[in-house]
Design a protein around this motif. Structure first.
Motif, short mmCIF file in Angstrom:
data_model
loop_
_atom_site.label_atom_id
_atom_site.label_comp_id
_atom_site.label_asym_id
_atom_site.label_seq_id
_atom_site.Cartn_x
_atom_site.Cartn_y
_atom_site.Cartn_z
N LEU A 1 -2.09 -7.80 -4.53
CA LEU A 1 -2.06 -8.07 -5.90
C LEU A 1 -2.74 -6.69 -6.43
O LEU A 1 -2.38 -6.24 -7.41
N ILE A 2 -3.97 -6.37 -5.93
CA ILE A 2 -4.70 -5.24 -6.25
C ILE A 2 -3.70 -3.87 -6.31
O ILE A 2 -3.70 -3.34 -7.23
N SER A 3 -2.99 -3.87 -5.27
CA SER A 3 -1.95 -2.67 -5.05
C SER A 3 -0.97 -2.59 -6.43
O SER A 3 -0.84 -1.79 -7.02
N TYR A 4 -0.51 -3.90 -6.75
CA TYR A 4 0.37 -4.03 -8.02
C TYR A 4 -0.03 -3.67 -9.33
O TYR A 4 0.30 -3.48 -10.25
N VAL A 5 -1.45 -4.12 -9.17
CA VAL A 5 -2.14 -3.84 -10.63
C VAL A 5 -2.23 -2.36 -11.05
O VAL A 5 -1.99 -1.97 -12.08
N PHE A 6 -2.35 -1.50 -9.84
CA PHE A 6 -2.55 -0.08 -9.94
C PHE A 6 -1.12 0.38 -10.35
O PHE A 6 -1.09 1.32 -11.03
N ILE A 7 -0.11 -0.30 -9.62
CA ILE A 7 1.25 0.32 -9.66
C ILE A 7 1.60 0.23 -11.10
O ILE A 7 2.27 0.95 -11.67
N ILE A 8 1.49 -1.30 -11.54
CA ILE A 8 1.88 -1.56 -13.06
C ILE A 8 1.15 -0.69 -13.93
O ILE A 8 1.96 -0.20 -14.92
N SER A 9 0.01 -0.66 -13.68
CA SER A 9 -0.98 0.42 -14.94
C SER A 9 -0.19 1.97 -14.74
O SER A 9 -0.22 2.43 -15.69
N THR A 10 0.14 2.36 -13.67
CA THR A 10 0.51 3.57 -13.49
C THR A 10 1.62 3.97 -14.25
O THR A 10 2.35 4.67 -15.00
N ILE A 11 2.86 2.66 -14.01
CA ILE A 11 4.23 2.67 -14.53
C ILE A 11 4.07 2.73 -16.11
O ILE A 11 4.82 3.51 -16.63
N LEU A 12 3.05 1.76 -16.87
CA LEU A 12 3.07 1.73 -18.00
C LEU A 12 2.70 2.95 -18.71
O LEU A 12 2.72 3.35 -20.05
N LYS A 13 1.83 4.10 -18.00
CA LYS A 13 1.53 5.31 -18.41
C LYS A 13 2.54 6.25 -18.52
O LYS A 13 2.39 7.20 -18.98
N ILE A 14 3.66 6.04 -17.88
CA ILE A 14 4.82 6.99 -17.69
C ILE A 14 5.37 6.87 -19.39
O ILE A 14 5.80 5.72 -19.51
N ARG A 15 5.81 7.93 -19.88
CA ARG A 15 6.31 7.81 -21.37
C ARG A 15 7.71 7.53 -21.40
O ARG A 15 8.08 7.01 -22.36
N SER A 16 8.61 8.44 -20.43
CA SER A 16 9.86 8.04 -20.57
C SER A 16 10.25 6.79 -19.89
O SER A 16 9.91 6.42 -19.06
N SER A 17 11.53 6.17 -20.76
CA SER A 17 11.91 4.89 -20.10
C SER A 17 12.67 5.10 -18.82
O SER A 17 12.67 4.33 -17.84
N LYS A 18 13.43 6.25 -18.55
CA LYS A 18 14.14 6.60 -17.45
C LYS A 18 12.94 6.85 -16.11
O LYS A 18 13.20 6.17 -15.29
N GLY A 19 11.94 7.41 -16.67
CA GLY A 19 10.75 7.49 -15.48
C GLY A 19 10.44 5.96 -15.16
O GLY A 19 9.89 5.87 -14.03
N LYS A 20 9.96 5.40 -16.17
CA LYS A 20 9.42 3.99 -15.77
C LYS A 20 10.54 3.06 -15.07
O LYS A 20 10.23 2.32 -14.09
N SER A 21 11.61 3.28 -15.34
CA SER A 21 12.89 2.56 -14.61
C SER A 21 12.89 2.95 -13.21
O SER A 21 12.97 2.18 -12.06
N TYR B 1 0.90 -1.19 -0.05
CA TYR B 1 0.03 0.14 0.03
C TYR B 1 0.93 1.41 0.00
O TYR B 1 0.64 2.32 -0.63
N ASP B 2 1.83 0.98 0.82
CA ASP B 2 3.16 2.25 0.93
C ASP B 2 3.43 2.67 -0.66
O ASP B 2 3.58 3.79 -0.97
N ARG B 3 4.02 1.43 -1.25
CA ARG B 3 4.50 1.84 -2.61
C ARG B 3 3.57 2.04 -3.50
O ARG B 3 3.57 2.89 -4.47
N TYR B 4 2.04 1.68 -3.38
CA TYR B 4 1.01 2.27 -4.09
C TYR B 4 0.82 3.67 -4.20
O TYR B 4 0.77 4.29 -5.20
N ILE B 5 0.78 4.04 -3.00
CA ILE B 5 0.76 5.76 -2.78
C ILE B 5 1.60 6.46 -3.32
O ILE B 5 1.63 7.48 -4.05
N ALA B 6 3.17 5.76 -3.07
CA ALA B 6 4.23 6.49 -3.74
C ALA B 6 4.26 6.58 -4.84
O ALA B 6 4.69 7.53 -5.78
N ILE B 7 3.74 5.73 -5.66
CA ILE B 7 3.87 5.74 -7.24
C ILE B 7 2.46 6.41 -7.82
O ILE B 7 2.70 7.09 -8.90
N CYS B 8 1.23 5.80 -7.30
CA CYS B 8 0.17 6.24 -7.83
C CYS B 8 -0.12 7.63 -7.43
O CYS B 8 -0.99 8.22 -8.27
#
Length: 251
Positions: free
Chosen positions: A157-177, A62-69
């Motif tokens: 699992l729900i947290s990481y579904v949102f996390i991965i969804s948010t990461i995939l929306k980031i345009r730059s490869s550096k930002g995704k990494s 949940y902490d990682r979800y808030i930090a990324i999303c």
């Protein structure tokens, strides 16, 4: 994240302390005896630590979800009070969830062999020695698995579904990494923790196994607490810098 890592470190110490001293006595001094009360205490402490660990891993997800999303509101949402509540809830849940399970087992009659087919007082191995009707434990085992494993896994699992969804929306490869690196360590620990425990307990007839899966449990008890600091430290730039400064001071 460091607050939850501190809780995880304390939990790892508690887990190792409840099992390793007796295991070392068995291996080094061939002292294979354990008191009945001590066996039940060890059994409870093990399940308690398992429940607390998965609750803490869920809180960290949940902490990682808030930090990324929701990074702009991270410090507002994950304030000291929120972190303390999540940590306290994890410890309290871990203390209470396995309690009914072990109260029922303590009422059983043990009149068969007194040799436990395991390297510690593991629940299934102890229940197998009872001459009482243990069918209720099979049902309680699945209930315990539901609260201790499945629900935390589902929330993670729900947290990481949102996390991965948010990461995939980031345009730059550096930002995704950069975004992925903030949760890669946590994801590695989750895969190791859930992989070993699901392989051991979440299958039909797990309580009736004549030869319990000792290697996955040994990996969970001994290896994971040793790997946790390495996994989190090697992915943390701050810890790398602190380690380099400490090494420079020694020289």
């Amino acid at each position: 994240m460091y607050f939850f890592l501190a809780n995880l470190s304390v939990l790892d110490i508690c887990s190792l302390t409840s099992i390793m001293p007796k295991m070392l006595a068995i291996l080094l001094a061939n002292d294979c005896n354990i008191y009945f009360a001590g066996c039940f205490l060890q059994m409870y402490c093990y399940m308690m630590c398992v429940c607390i660990e998965y609750a803490l891993l869920t809180a960290m997800a949940y902490d990682r979800y808030i930090a990324i999303c929701n990074p702009l509101r991270y410090l507002i949402i994950m304030n000291k009070r929120a972190c303390a509540v999540l940590a306290a809830a994890s410890w309290i849940a871990g203390l209470l969830v396995p309690l009914p399970h072990h109260i029922v087992i303590s009422q059983f009659t043990f009149c068969d062999s007194n040799v436990i087919n395991h390297f510690f007082c593991e629940t299934a191995a102890v229940v197998k020695l009872s001459c009482s009707d243990t069918s209720i434990i099979q049902t309680m085992n699945y209930i315990l698995g539901l609260f201790a494993l499945f629900i935390p896994f589902l929330l993670t699992l729900i947290s990481y579904v949102f996390i991965i969804s948010t990461i995939l929306k980031i345009r730059s490869s550096k930002g995704k990494s950069k975004a992925f690196s903030t949760c890669s360590s946590h994801l590695t620990v989750i895969l190791l923790a859930y992989g070993t425990m699901i392989g051991v307990y979440i299958h039909p007839g797990a309580m009736d196994t004549a030869n319990p899966n000792k290697l996955p449990i040994a990996m969970y008890i001994v290896t994971l607490p040793l790997l946790n600091p390495l996994i989190y430290s090697l992915r943390s730039r701050e810890l790398k810098v602190a380690l380099e400064k400490a090494l420079m001071k020694t020289h």
